[in-house]
Motif scaffolding. Sequence first.
Motif, PDB file in Angstrom:
ATOM      1  N   LEU A 130      17.613  64.813  39.209  1.00 47.09           N
ATOM      2  CA  LEU A 130      18.828  65.509  39.621  1.00 47.09           C
ATOM      3  C   LEU A 130      18.445  66.722  40.452  1.00 47.09           C
ATOM      4  CD1 LEU A 130      21.940  65.652  39.359  1.00 47.09           C
ATOM      5  CD2 LEU A 130      21.595  67.206  37.430  1.00 47.09           C
ATOM      6  N   LEU A 131      18.868  66.738  41.716  1.00 41.63           N
ATOM      7  CA  LEU A 131      18.595  67.850  42.618  1.00 41.63           C
ATOM      8  C   LEU A 131      19.804  68.784  42.626  1.00 41.63           C
ATOM      9  CD1 LEU A 131      16.576  65.580  43.520  1.00 41.63           C
ATOM     10  CD2 LEU A 131      16.730  66.549  45.809  1.00 41.63           C
ATOM     11  N   VAL A 132      19.577  70.035  42.261  1.00 42.34           N
ATOM     12  CA  VAL A 132      20.647  71.030  42.180  1.00 42.34           C
ATOM     13  C   VAL A 132      20.394  72.080  43.255  1.00 42.34           C
ATOM     14  CG1 VAL A 132      21.856  72.663  40.704  1.00 42.34           C
ATOM     15  CG2 VAL A 132      20.799  70.629  39.700  1.00 42.34           C
ATOM     16  N   SER A 133      21.373  72.288  44.142  1.00 46.72           N
ATOM     17  CA  SER A 133      21.165  73.145  45.304  1.00 46.72           C
ATOM     18  C   SER A 133      22.275  74.181  45.445  1.00 46.72           C
ATOM     19  CB  SER A 133      21.104  72.290  46.569  1.00 46.72           C
ATOM     20  OG  SER A 133      20.966  73.076  47.735  1.00 46.72           O
ATOM     21  N   ASN A 134      21.930  75.260  46.154  1.00 42.72           N
ATOM     22  CA  ASN A 134      22.965  76.219  46.564  1.00 42.72           C
ATOM     23  C   ASN A 134      23.819  75.599  47.659  1.00 42.72           C
ATOM     24  OD1 ASN A 134      20.536  76.491  48.269  1.00 42.72           O
ATOM     25  ND2 ASN A 134      21.664  78.128  49.294  1.00 42.72           N
ATOM     26  N   MET A 145      21.767  67.880  55.575  1.00 39.76           N
ATOM     27  CA  MET A 145      20.382  68.151  55.955  1.00 39.76           C
ATOM     28  C   MET A 145      19.434  67.922  54.772  1.00 39.76           C
ATOM     29  SD  MET A 145      20.496  68.847  59.163  1.00 39.76           S
ATOM     30  CE  MET A 145      21.830  67.622  59.207  1.00 39.76           C
ATOM     31  N   THR A 146      19.898  68.228  53.557  1.00 43.63           N
ATOM     32  CA  THR A 146      19.072  67.964  52.379  1.00 43.63           C
ATOM     33  C   THR A 146      18.861  66.467  52.194  1.00 43.63           C
ATOM     34  OG1 THR A 146      19.931  69.968  51.319  1.00 43.63           O
ATOM     35  CG2 THR A 146      18.852  68.365  49.899  1.00 43.63           C
ATOM     36  N   ALA A 147      19.894  65.681  52.494  1.00 41.00           N
ATOM     37  CA  ALA A 147      19.768  64.223  52.392  1.00 41.00           C
ATOM     38  C   ALA A 147      18.730  63.698  53.381  1.00 41.00           C
ATOM     39  CB  ALA A 147      21.122  63.565  52.635  1.00 41.00           C
ATOM     40  N   VAL A 148      18.702  64.250  54.601  1.00 40.24           N
ATOM     41  CA  VAL A 148      17.695  63.839  55.586  1.00 40.24           C
ATOM     42  C   VAL A 148      16.298  64.218  55.101  1.00 40.24           C
ATOM     43  CG1 VAL A 148      16.889  64.128  57.958  1.00 40.24           C
ATOM     44  CG2 VAL A 148      19.336  64.005  57.489  1.00 40.24           C
ATOM     45  N   ALA A 149      16.163  65.426  54.566  1.00 39.46           N
ATOM     46  CA  ALA A 149      14.852  65.876  54.084  1.00 39.46           C
ATOM     47  C   ALA A 149      14.339  64.977  52.965  1.00 39.46           C
ATOM     48  CB  ALA A 149      14.948  67.323  53.601  1.00 39.46           C
ATOM     49  N   GLY A 156      11.777  57.112  52.384  1.00 39.21           N
ATOM     50  CA  GLY A 156      12.940  56.231  52.465  1.00 39.21           C
ATOM     51  C   GLY A 156      13.901  56.275  51.288  1.00 39.21           C
ATOM     52  N   ARG A 157      13.694  57.175  50.332  1.00 39.58           N
ATOM     53  CA  ARG A 157      14.635  57.277  49.213  1.00 39.58           C
ATOM     54  C   ARG A 157      15.899  58.006  49.665  1.00 39.58           C
ATOM     55  NH1 ARG A 157      12.598  58.602  43.365  1.00 39.58           N
ATOM     56  NH2 ARG A 157      14.400  57.241  43.019  1.00 39.58           N
ATOM     57  N   HIS A 158      17.029  57.563  49.143  1.00 34.56           N
ATOM     58  CA  HIS A 158      18.309  58.148  49.534  1.00 34.56           C
ATOM     59  C   HIS A 158      18.806  59.112  48.470  1.00 34.56           C
ATOM     60  CE1 HIS A 158      18.992  55.582  53.057  1.00 34.56           C
ATOM     61  NE2 HIS A 158      18.462  54.597  52.354  1.00 34.56           N
ATOM     62  N   LEU A 159      19.385  60.224  48.932  1.00 32.07           N
ATOM     63  CA  LEU A 159      19.990  61.197  48.034  1.00 32.07           C
ATOM     64  C   LEU A 159      21.443  60.811  47.820  1.00 32.07           C
ATOM     65  CD1 LEU A 159      19.673  63.871  46.474  1.00 32.07           C
ATOM     66  CD2 LEU A 159      20.476  65.049  48.533  1.00 32.07           C
ATOM     67  N   LEU A 199      17.951  59.280  43.020  1.00 34.53           N
ATOM     68  CA  LEU A 199      17.917  60.727  43.237  1.00 34.53           C
ATOM     69  C   LEU A 199      19.346  61.188  43.499  1.00 34.53           C
ATOM     70  CD1 LEU A 199      14.795  61.094  45.578  1.00 34.53           C
ATOM     71  CD2 LEU A 199      14.921  61.466  43.115  1.00 34.53           C
ATOM     72  N   VAL A 200      19.843  62.055  42.649  1.00 36.79           N
ATOM     73  CA  VAL A 200      21.241  62.489  42.708  1.00 36.79           C
ATOM     74  C   VAL A 200      21.288  63.963  43.084  1.00 36.79           C
ATOM     75  CG1 VAL A 200      23.393  62.732  41.423  1.00 36.79           C
ATOM     76  CG2 VAL A 200      21.900  60.766  41.002  1.00 36.79           C
ATOM     77  N   GLY A 201      22.168  64.302  44.017  1.00 37.91           N
ATOM     78  CA  GLY A 201      22.322  65.686  44.446  1.00 37.91           C
ATOM     79  C   GLY A 201      23.634  66.271  43.983  1.00 37.91           C
ATOM     80  N   VAL A 202      23.590  67.514  43.515  1.00 37.15           N
ATOM     81  CA  VAL A 202      24.801  68.194  43.063  1.00 37.15           C
ATOM     82  C   VAL A 202      24.761  69.628  43.573  1.00 37.15           C
ATOM     83  CG1 VAL A 202      23.779  68.877  40.851  1.00 37.15           C
ATOM     84  CG2 VAL A 202      26.261  68.724  41.061  1.00 37.15           C
ATOM     85  N   TRP A 203      25.942  70.149  43.935  1.00 37.28           N
ATOM     86  CA  TRP A 203      26.101  71.499  44.445  1.00 37.28           C
ATOM     87  C   TRP A 203      27.118  72.211  43.552  1.00 37.28           C
ATOM     88  CZ3 TRP A 203      25.245  67.088  46.976  1.00 37.28           C
ATOM     89  CH2 TRP A 203      24.170  67.044  47.871  1.00 37.28           C
ATOM     90  N   PRO A 204      26.658  72.812  42.449  1.00 33.53           N
ATOM     91  CA  PRO A 204      27.569  73.313  41.412  1.00 33.53           C
ATOM     92  C   PRO A 204      28.513  74.414  41.879  1.00 33.53           C
ATOM     93  CG  PRO A 204      25.304  73.182  40.598  1.00 33.53           C
ATOM     94  CD  PRO A 204      25.253  72.994  42.063  1.00 33.53           C
ATOM     95  N   GLU A 205      28.187  75.126  42.956  1.00 31.60           N
ATOM     96  CA  GLU A 205      29.086  76.178  43.438  1.00 31.60           C
ATOM     97  C   GLU A 205      30.374  75.604  44.020  1.00 31.60           C
ATOM     98  OE1 GLU A 205      26.806  79.765  45.301  1.00 31.60           O
ATOM     99  OE2 GLU A 205      25.743  77.927  45.861  1.00 31.60           O
ATOM    100  N   GLY A 206      30.312  74.365  44.498  1.00 29.93           N
ATOM    101  CA  GLY A 206      31.498  73.734  45.052  1.00 29.93           C
ATOM    102  C   GLY A 206      32.068  74.494  46.236  1.00 29.93           C
ATOM    103  N   PHE A 207      33.402  74.503  46.344  1.00 32.38           N
ATOM    104  CA  PHE A 207      34.057  75.189  47.464  1.00 32.38           C
ATOM    105  C   PHE A 207      33.889  76.706  47.381  1.00 32.38           C
ATOM    106  CE2 PHE A 207      36.676  71.217  47.384  1.00 32.38           C
ATOM    107  CZ  PHE A 207      36.257  70.736  48.616  1.00 32.38           C
TER     108      PHE A 207
END
Length: 342
Positions: A130-134, A145-149, A156-159, A199-207
């Motif tokens: 689980l990838l947690v980002s600002n 951009m994080t998905a591309v990285a 070749g893994r997808h976020l 690989l799962v990405g989440v952005w807890p700050e949301g809007f």
Amino acid sequence: MNHATRAGSEANPVNGAEAQVIPLHGPGREKPAEVPEQAEERVDAPVVDFPAQPSGPVREPAADPLSESVRSALTFLRHRLTGDYAVDEFGFDAELTETLVLPPLRALYEKWFRVDTFGVENLPKAGGALLVSNHSGTLPLDALMTAVAVHDETGGRHLRGLGADLVFKLPLVGSFARKSGQTLACNADAERLLTNGELVGVWPEGFKGVGKPFSARYKLQRFGRGGFVSAAMRAGVPIIPVSVVGAEETYPKIGELKVLARLFGLPYFPVTPFFPLLGPLGAVPLPTKWTIEFGEPIRTDDYGPDALDDPMLVFTLTDQVRESIQHSLYRRLSQRRSVFRG
């Protein structure tokens, strides 16, 4: 006949006298054995220095990238026409993402934002995480951009990003988000993806994060109740903190138009120094220099099944992830010399 005439006759074979043969080896010495013809050729043959062959492996000529692009496009069109392509249970179309979505995003990633990545060794080559980002930047370009990285740095893994309800309610945007690997930000979907080794990405700050004013840049907003931590603990996968620097300045938000926001059903309608003043031209993001850092994984598989019922533990892990991202942001900002040059 005088002496001169006799000497001339002896030396001249034309006059009938035989010429005297003087042995080169001198008197009293045997004539050396004749050198075999083959050996003589080896001795007399000139020595030619040939250029040394390269010691490394012989490289094949580089493939024409244009030809590869054309072949990929033709293959994609054939699969679209014949229906010979796969879509998973969440609606993710990997071939469409590889062919149509990632190439333009990669051009933005490499040429416009010139993204530098750090800590890519913390991204697992296999298994779930689980990838947690600002979250920042008025528009969620940081998620793209994080998905591309992640894709390019893992081979070749997808976020698989977790998006807000609004994303899937917008016409065309929701369907496109599904096809490119996004799904609803709920614990059930997150746990299924993580259990399946994604690989799962989440952005807890949301809007609150992506729409915060420019004056509050790089100050993390509230992370919610820690639902992402519970999902990671149930799946037993690590949590990887991700910090993105550079996205805050792409669309500096200096205000918002609440009337238009209510009219279009948006959480906010941003006002930047160039938008809506310059119209569509003002929607072009500023070419800031980005860095994306993947922090050290925080393990969750060490906790027993009873840990999920401990709200204090969940809160502690949530705060640990938040503090890790905040410290990483401050460190990167202290090393940055310029917004546009990095």
